[in-house]
Design a protein around this motif. Structure first.
Motif: not given
Length: 210
Positions: A33-39, A66-70
């Motif tokens: 959720a934190l990673v998604d919230s970067l966008a 796993p989240y390098v692209e984001q």
């Protein structure tokens, strides 16, 4: 996070990014959720998320592999904080040996020549020096960017820290070609510079030649 919100965070009430980071370490859904919230559209939400993820990366950077692209995509956000914290995380992923960090190079190049934020430029420089310390191919790919930055930011407030990162790179890059280029770039300051700059330039040359 409430029980019925599997992949959301209540940013309206969340105030402690350290606390949320601690939760994210043990809960993959909070981390996602934190990673998604970067966008997210909200600057505050993006900054809170980048701060929490930066804290996660201090001790558990492997969780962010796993989240390098984001994280790379976050290098294009308008606010400086999100960008420099994403760069710091990616730099740690480089040092961890994570795969896929090449995807960050384009965004990091934009950050390296950001006209408004010295801290963004510094963290982009640190990323590239860490990246250049991993393989000969990577070093030779990004050296022109590093070299240009050395010339552009000579004397800027962040320049001393840039030279610190360059010194580490000089002693660790596997590329003989890049080591020679570092020596050539720093020779003028080593010979004609003054004080701390002269001393640091000499240290960088020594590191590259060792």
């Amino acid at each position: 996070m409430s029980e019925d919100q599997e992949k959301t965070i209540d940013f309206a009430t969340a105030t402690d990014s350290t606390e949320v980071a601690g939760q994210a370490v043990s809960d993959p859904e909070i981390l996602a959720a934190l990673v998604d919230s970067l966008a997210e559209e909200s600057r505050r939400v993006r900054q809170f998320s980048s701060a929490a993820l930066d804290k996660v990366s201090e001790e558990h950077v492997e969780l962010l592999e796993p989240y390098v692209e984001q994280l790379s995509d976050a290098l294009y956000r308008p606010e400086a904080q999100t960008r420099w914290q994403a760069l710091e995380i990616i730099e740690r992923l480089v040092e961890h040996g994570s795969q896929g960090v090449d995807t960050a190079c384009d965004g990091a190049e934009s950050c390296l020549f950001d006209e408004d934020s010295g801290i963004v430029r510094l963290h982009a420089f640190r990323f590239f020096t860490a990246y250049a310390s991993t393989t000969e191919e990577r070093a030779e790919k990004v050296w022109p960017l590093i070299d240009e930055a050395i010339q552009c930011y000579h004397g800027d407030p962040e320049f001393t820290e840039m030279l610190n990162a360059l010194c580490v790179m000089a002693g660790s890059t596997p590329s003989t070609k890049v080591k020679q280029a570092i020596v050539e770039r720093m020779t003028f300051d080593a010979n004609s510079g003054r004080g701390g700059l002269k001393h640091r330039a000499s240290q960088i040359i020594e590191a590259a030649q060792s």
